[in-house]
Design a protein around this motif. Structure first.
Motif, PDB file in Angstrom:
ATOM      1  N   GLN A 108       0.844  -1.192   0.000  1.00 25.90           N
ATOM      2  CA  GLN A 108       0.000   0.000   0.000  1.00 25.90           C
ATOM      3  C   GLN A 108       0.882   1.246   0.000  1.00 25.90           C
ATOM      4  O   GLN A 108       1.814   1.358   0.793  1.00 25.90           O
ATOM      5  CB  GLN A 108      -0.899   0.036   1.251  1.00 25.90           C
ATOM      6  N   ALA A 109       0.581   2.181  -0.914  1.00 20.02           N
ATOM      7  CA  ALA A 109       1.317   3.443  -0.986  1.00 20.02           C
ATOM      8  C   ALA A 109       0.330   4.575  -1.239  1.00 20.02           C
ATOM      9  O   ALA A 109      -0.811   4.345  -1.644  1.00 20.02           O
ATOM     10  CB  ALA A 109       2.378   3.384  -2.081  1.00 20.02           C
ATOM     11  N   TYR A 110       0.764   5.800  -0.989  1.00 21.68           N
ATOM     12  CA  TYR A 110      -0.083   6.961  -1.239  1.00 21.68           C
ATOM     13  C   TYR A 110       0.816   8.158  -1.519  1.00 21.68           C
ATOM     14  O   TYR A 110       2.039   8.102  -1.293  1.00 21.68           O
ATOM     15  CB  TYR A 110      -1.026   7.226  -0.064  1.00 21.68           C
ATOM     16  N   SER A 111       0.233   9.236  -2.034  1.00 24.39           N
ATOM     17  CA  SER A 111       1.062  10.366  -2.451  1.00 24.39           C
ATOM     18  C   SER A 111       1.149  11.429  -1.369  1.00 24.39           C
ATOM     19  O   SER A 111       0.197  11.658  -0.617  1.00 24.39           O
ATOM     20  CB  SER A 111       0.503  10.987  -3.738  1.00 24.39           C
ATOM     21  N   VAL A 112       2.311  12.084  -1.315  1.00 24.03           N
ATOM     22  CA  VAL A 112       2.490  13.174  -0.364  1.00 24.03           C
ATOM     23  C   VAL A 112       1.585  14.349  -0.722  1.00 24.03           C
ATOM     24  O   VAL A 112       1.123  15.083   0.165  1.00 24.03           O
ATOM     25  CB  VAL A 112       3.971  13.600  -0.294  1.00 24.03           C
ATOM     26  N   THR A 113       1.274  14.520  -2.015  1.00 20.97           N
ATOM     27  CA  THR A 113       0.380  15.604  -2.432  1.00 20.97           C
ATOM     28  C   THR A 113      -1.003  15.430  -1.830  1.00 20.97           C
ATOM     29  O   THR A 113      -1.578  16.371  -1.273  1.00 20.97           O
ATOM     30  CB  THR A 113       0.277  15.672  -3.968  1.00 20.97           C
ATOM     31  N   SER A 114      -1.547  14.220  -1.919  1.00 24.84           N
ATOM     32  CA  SER A 114      -2.880  13.981  -1.352  1.00 24.84           C
ATOM     33  C   SER A 114      -2.852  14.081   0.164  1.00 24.84           C
ATOM     34  O   SER A 114      -3.775  14.611   0.786  1.00 24.84           O
ATOM     35  CB  SER A 114      -3.421  12.616  -1.801  1.00 24.84           C
TER      36      SER A 114
END
Length: 281
Positions: A108-114
């Motif tokens: 699982q990964a996600y963006s620093v922008t979001s």
């Protein structure tokens, strides 16, 4: 289907905010017998160590929230060297940020922008830096402290859902920390910009900062507040607290010297513990 995945899935249809606000009302009750019952039951259930609390008598707290955000004795959390852990809890993840992507859990990964509210300009300094995530369990000390000395530049409230943030949910809810309600605090430090992200969770009744008091919930839109008058907090100073437990995500514009020989995913950590030492050239 695993129990952890089932636990994550059943949270989707729940009225997260309604549940949290109702729990918040109960946590603020000043009815003596009721608040004492809640506090003592909580201590028994989660084996809370009151010996380190500045006020160790459970009945002395005005309400459950006062107990939950209790102060510790002055010498309970000595400060280590270098980069400090901001809170008691579990070191869920830490490492390098590549191309603006942070790791949430295995697979699982996600963006620093979001995570920082969707503004690409705000997120740009953190796209090639580093990060660390600390999960605060119910039994932990729930004040959040500064890992580095910093001057507050911007505070951003980001609305969202309020999923539980324990490991079971992190494993199965995509971009969990970028979906939940959260407070983003951007500081300027001697090691570049630093973002302290206080992530809300199921039954968290509020997030507070030392400069603005309770700041969530603020509505249904991202709200940014900039500070013309400098607010500087020293390394190790309190910067905020959770009314019931949650997670802190730290983002740095530089690669931090995490002590990979001493640290591992899932380690129990304490506020003030050194996460790594800086070495001057």
């Amino acid at each position: 289907m695993s129990p952890s995945k089932l636990f994550a899935l059943i949270q989707y249809p729940l009225p997260h905010h309604l549940i949290s606000r109702l729990v918040g009302l109960l946590a603020e009750t000043r009815i003596g017998w009721l608040k004492n019952l809640l506090i003592k039951a909580f201590i028994r259930r989660f084996k809370v160590d009151m010996s380190q609390a500045a006020e160790h008598d459970p009945t002395a707290y005005a309400c459950f929230n006062a107990f939950f955000t209790r102060a510790l004795k002055a010498d309970a959390r000595p400060l280590g060297e270098g980069l400090l852990c901001p809170a008691d809890g579990t070191l869920s993840q830490f490492g390098v940020t590549r191309h603006g992507t942070l790791v949430q859990a295995k697979g699982q990964a996600y963006s620093v922008t979001s995570l920082l509210g969707g503004d690409m300009q705000r997120a740009e300094p953190f796209r090639q830096g580093s990060f660390a995530t600390v999960y605060l369990s119910p039994r932990d000390y729930h004040r959040v402290h500064m890992p580095l000395t910093g001057t507050l530049r911007e505070m951003v409230y980001v609305p969202g859902r309020i999923f539980s943030v324990n490991q079971a949910t992190a494993d199965h809810v995509p971009a969990l920390f970028a979906r939940n309600e959260r407070l983003v605090c951007i500081f300027d430090t001697e090691h570049g910009p630093m973002a302290m992200v206080l992530v809300g969770a199921m039954i968290v009744a509020g997030i507070e900062t030392v400069w603005a008091g309770q700041v969530t919930p603020l509505g249904n839109e991202v709200q940014s507040i900039r500070f013309d008058t400098p607010i500087t907090l020293e390394r190790g100073a309190e910067m905020g607290r959770f009314k019931l437990g949650s997670t802190v995500v730290m983002c740095f514009s530089e690669e931090m010297p995490f002590d990979e020989d001493a640290l591992a995913f899932g380690d129990t950590v304490r506020m003030g513990q050194s996460l790594g030492e800086f070495h001057n050239p």
